[in-house]
Design a protein around this motif. Structure first.
Motif, PDB file in Angstrom:
ATOM      1  N   GLY A  67     -26.280  14.484 -60.512  1.00 37.56           N
ATOM      2  CA  GLY A  67     -24.996  13.792 -60.629  1.00 37.56           C
ATOM      3  C   GLY A  67     -25.145  12.288 -60.517  1.00 37.56           C
ATOM      4  O   GLY A  67     -24.531  11.530 -61.269  1.00 37.56           O
ATOM      5  N   LYS A  68     -25.981  11.856 -59.593  1.00 39.40           N
ATOM      6  CA  LYS A  68     -26.222  10.419 -59.436  1.00 39.40           C
ATOM      7  C   LYS A  68     -26.862   9.845 -60.692  1.00 39.40           C
ATOM      8  O   LYS A  68     -26.479   8.782 -61.166  1.00 39.40           O
ATOM      9  CB  LYS A  68     -27.130  10.161 -58.231  1.00 39.40           C
ATOM     10  N   SER A  69     -27.836  10.558 -61.212  1.00 36.22           N
ATOM     11  CA  SER A  69     -28.542  10.091 -62.405  1.00 36.22           C
ATOM     12  C   SER A  69     -27.595  10.002 -63.605  1.00 36.22           C
ATOM     13  O   SER A  69     -27.606   9.019 -64.345  1.00 36.22           O
ATOM     14  CB  SER A  69     -29.705  11.028 -62.715  1.00 36.22           C
ATOM     15  N   GLU A  70     -26.771  11.021 -63.781  1.00 35.11           N
ATOM     16  CA  GLU A  70     -25.807  11.006 -64.883  1.00 35.11           C
ATOM     17  C   GLU A  70     -24.812   9.858 -64.718  1.00 35.11           C
ATOM     18  O   GLU A  70     -24.441   9.202 -65.690  1.00 35.11           O
ATOM     19  CB  GLU A  70     -25.065  12.337 -64.954  1.00 35.11           C
ATOM     20  N   GLY A  71     -24.399   9.613 -63.493  1.00 38.53           N
ATOM     21  CA  GLY A  71     -23.459   8.525 -63.226  1.00 38.53           C
ATOM     22  C   GLY A  71     -24.057   7.170 -63.558  1.00 38.53           C
ATOM     23  O   GLY A  71     -23.400   6.316 -64.161  1.00 38.53           O
ATOM     24  N   LYS A  72     -25.314   6.975 -63.171  1.00 38.37           N
ATOM     25  CA  LYS A  72     -25.995   5.712 -63.480  1.00 38.37           C
ATOM     26  C   LYS A  72     -26.092   5.515 -64.989  1.00 38.37           C
ATOM     27  O   LYS A  72     -25.876   4.415 -65.499  1.00 38.37           O
ATOM     28  CB  LYS A  72     -27.404   5.701 -62.878  1.00 38.37           C
ATOM     29  N   THR A  73     -26.429   6.581 -65.684  1.00 35.27           N
ATOM     30  CA  THR A  73     -26.566   6.506 -67.135  1.00 35.27           C
ATOM     31  C   THR A  73     -25.238   6.135 -67.789  1.00 35.27           C
ATOM     32  O   THR A  73     -25.188   5.260 -68.661  1.00 35.27           O
ATOM     33  CB  THR A  73     -27.087   7.848 -67.693  1.00 35.27           C
ATOM     34  N   GLU A  74     -24.166   6.778 -67.365  1.00 39.68           N
ATOM     35  CA  GLU A  74     -22.849   6.502 -67.949  1.00 39.68           C
ATOM     36  C   GLU A  74     -22.398   5.068 -67.671  1.00 39.68           C
ATOM     37  O   GLU A  74     -21.854   4.403 -68.550  1.00 39.68           O
ATOM     38  CB  GLU A  74     -21.810   7.502 -67.433  1.00 39.68           C
ATOM     39  N   ILE A  75     -22.640   4.589 -66.467  1.00 40.58           N
ATOM     40  CA  ILE A  75     -22.279   3.205 -66.126  1.00 40.58           C
ATOM     41  C   ILE A  75     -23.078   2.229 -66.979  1.00 40.58           C
ATOM     42  O   ILE A  75     -22.535   1.256 -67.507  1.00 40.58           O
ATOM     43  CB  ILE A  75     -22.528   2.922 -64.622  1.00 40.58           C
ATOM     44  N   LEU A  76     -24.381   2.490 -67.119  1.00 45.76           N
ATOM     45  CA  LEU A  76     -25.218   1.600 -67.924  1.00 45.76           C
ATOM     46  C   LEU A  76     -24.731   1.555 -69.370  1.00 45.76           C
ATOM     47  O   LEU A  76     -24.636   0.480 -69.964  1.00 45.76           O
ATOM     48  CB  LEU A  76     -26.685   2.033 -67.872  1.00 45.76           C
ATOM     49  N   ILE A  77     -24.392   2.702 -69.922  1.00 46.69           N
ATOM     50  CA  ILE A  77     -23.895   2.745 -71.299  1.00 46.69           C
ATOM     51  C   ILE A  77     -22.601   1.934 -71.424  1.00 46.69           C
ATOM     52  O   ILE A  77     -22.420   1.174 -72.379  1.00 46.69           O
ATOM     53  CB  ILE A  77     -23.714   4.202 -71.772  1.00 46.69           C
ATOM     54  N   LYS A  78     -21.723   2.052 -70.453  1.00 47.49           N
ATOM     55  CA  LYS A  78     -20.473   1.270 -70.482  1.00 47.49           C
ATOM     56  C   LYS A  78     -20.754  -0.226 -70.401  1.00 47.49           C
ATOM     57  O   LYS A  78     -20.148  -1.022 -71.126  1.00 47.49           O
ATOM     58  CB  LYS A  78     -19.558   1.693 -69.332  1.00 47.49           C
ATOM     59  N   LEU A  79     -21.671  -0.610 -69.525  1.00 48.82           N
ATOM     60  CA  LEU A  79     -22.008  -2.031 -69.388  1.00 48.82           C
ATOM     61  C   LEU A  79     -22.634  -2.582 -70.668  1.00 48.82           C
ATOM     62  O   LEU A  79     -22.290  -3.681 -71.118  1.00 48.82           O
ATOM     63  CB  LEU A  79     -22.964  -2.238 -68.208  1.00 48.82           C
ATOM     64  N   LYS A  97     -31.710  10.020 -72.496  1.00 49.49           N
ATOM     65  CA  LYS A  97     -32.973  10.748 -72.322  1.00 49.49           C
ATOM     66  C   LYS A  97     -33.939  10.036 -71.374  1.00 49.49           C
ATOM     67  O   LYS A  97     -34.982  10.577 -71.042  1.00 49.49           O
ATOM     68  CB  LYS A  97     -33.646  10.953 -73.680  1.00 49.49           C
ATOM     69  N   LEU A  98     -33.594   8.832 -70.949  1.00 48.34           N
ATOM     70  CA  LEU A  98     -34.491   8.054 -70.098  1.00 48.34           C
ATOM     71  C   LEU A  98     -34.502   8.554 -68.657  1.00 48.34           C
ATOM     72  O   LEU A  98     -33.531   9.135 -68.175  1.00 48.34           O
ATOM     73  CB  LEU A  98     -34.072   6.579 -70.103  1.00 48.34           C
ATOM     74  N   SER A  99     -35.594   8.264 -67.977  1.00 47.63           N
ATOM     75  CA  SER A  99     -35.706   8.598 -66.554  1.00 47.63           C
ATOM     76  C   SER A  99     -34.787   7.685 -65.744  1.00 47.63           C
ATOM     77  O   SER A  99     -34.375   6.613 -66.211  1.00 47.63           O
ATOM     78  CB  SER A  99     -37.148   8.414 -66.084  1.00 47.63           C
ATOM     79  N   SER A 100     -34.524   8.094 -64.546  1.00 44.58           N
ATOM     80  CA  SER A 100     -33.689   7.305 -63.644  1.00 44.58           C
ATOM     81  C   SER A 100     -34.312   5.931 -63.391  1.00 44.58           C
ATOM     82  O   SER A 100     -33.606   4.927 -63.299  1.00 44.58           O
ATOM     83  CB  SER A 100     -33.502   8.061 -62.331  1.00 44.58           C
ATOM     84  N   ILE A 103     -33.576   3.705 -66.345  1.00 44.07           N
ATOM     85  CA  ILE A 103     -32.158   3.333 -66.318  1.00 44.07           C
ATOM     86  C   ILE A 103     -31.958   2.168 -65.349  1.00 44.07           C
ATOM     87  O   ILE A 103     -31.293   1.182 -65.665  1.00 44.07           O
ATOM     88  CB  ILE A 103     -31.276   4.537 -65.905  1.00 44.07           C
ATOM     89  N   GLU A 104     -32.557   2.290 -64.172  1.00 45.13           N
ATOM     90  CA  GLU A 104     -32.437   1.227 -63.172  1.00 45.13           C
ATOM     91  C   GLU A 104     -33.090  -0.064 -63.653  1.00 45.13           C
ATOM     92  O   GLU A 104     -32.581  -1.157 -63.392  1.00 45.13           O
ATOM     93  CB  GLU A 104     -33.042   1.682 -61.847  1.00 45.13           C
ATOM     94  N   LEU A 105     -34.198   0.047 -64.362  1.00 48.35           N
ATOM     95  CA  LEU A 105     -34.882  -1.133 -64.886  1.00 48.35           C
ATOM     96  C   LEU A 105     -34.004  -1.863 -65.909  1.00 48.35           C
ATOM     97  O   LEU A 105     -33.865  -3.089 -65.861  1.00 48.35           O
ATOM     98  CB  LEU A 105     -36.221  -0.733 -65.513  1.00 48.35           C
ATOM     99  N   ILE A 106     -33.399  -1.109 -66.812  1.00 50.51           N
ATOM    100  CA  ILE A 106     -32.505  -1.730 -67.800  1.00 50.51           C
ATOM    101  C   ILE A 106     -31.328  -2.396 -67.086  1.00 50.51           C
ATOM    102  O   ILE A 106     -30.935  -3.515 -67.423  1.00 50.51           O
ATOM    103  CB  ILE A 106     -31.995  -0.698 -68.828  1.00 50.51           C
ATOM    104  N   ALA A 107     -30.775  -1.715 -66.098  1.00 52.23           N
ATOM    105  CA  ALA A 107     -29.643  -2.275 -65.352  1.00 52.23           C
ATOM    106  C   ALA A 107     -30.038  -3.582 -64.668  1.00 52.23           C
ATOM    107  O   ALA A 107     -29.259  -4.541 -64.636  1.00 52.23           O
ATOM    108  CB  ALA A 107     -29.137  -1.265 -64.332  1.00 52.23           C
ATOM    109  N   THR A 108     -31.248  -3.623 -64.149  1.00 49.73           N
ATOM    110  CA  THR A 108     -31.736  -4.843 -63.497  1.00 49.73           C
ATOM    111  C   THR A 108     -31.942  -5.964 -64.513  1.00 49.73           C
ATOM    112  O   THR A 108     -31.666  -7.132 -64.228  1.00 49.73           O
ATOM    113  CB  THR A 108     -33.069  -4.551 -62.767  1.00 49.73           C
TER     114      THR A 108
END
Length: 123
Positions: A67-79, A97-100, A103-108
């Motif tokens: 759930g946390k991973s899916e949430g991070k992915t959805e937030i990143l896509i919105k951003l 399809k990316l690892s958590s 996802i965190e690296l892209i967000a950073t």
């Protein structure tokens, strides 16, 4: 069938009994079955207690992590959609399809990205 203990107390005993099973596969099957039953027929006390027990099991941890991973992915896509005005569907699919960690690296790095194509280095 009459009993001196309440349905809620019997339910809690069932949860505790299932949680005490040492074989993790059998425990998982029992807790999964109990979850289905409590979701359908349980009272609020039973459901609350079950959530407490279930959340510390391996499957509970897996569900929470997913759930946390899916949430991070959805937030990143919105951003990214907001930053680039239009995030192509192909990028959304690749991001999902990316690892958590990615996802965190892209967000950073999001503030360093100048164009949507800069995402390619993460795929």
């Amino acid at each position: 069938m009459s009993s001196k203990i309440s349905k809620s107390e019997r339910t809690l005993e069932g949860i505790e009994l299932a949680n005490s099973i040492e074989d993790s596969a059998v425990k998982l099957k029992c807790l999964t079955l109990l979850y289905a039953l409590f979701d359908k027929f349980g009272d609020q006390i039973s459901k609350k207690r079950f959530k407490e027990v279930f959340s510390v099991t391996e499957i509970g941890k897996m569900i929470r992590d997913d759930g946390k991973s899916e949430g991070k992915t959805e937030i990143l896509i919105k951003l990214l959609s907001k930053k680039f005005k239009d995030l192509p569907q192909e990028y959304e699919e690749k991001i999902k399809k990316l690892s958590s960690e990615k996802i965190e690296l892209i967000a950073t790095d999001i503030f360093d990205l100048e164009k949507v194509e800069d995402l390619e280095k993460y795929f």
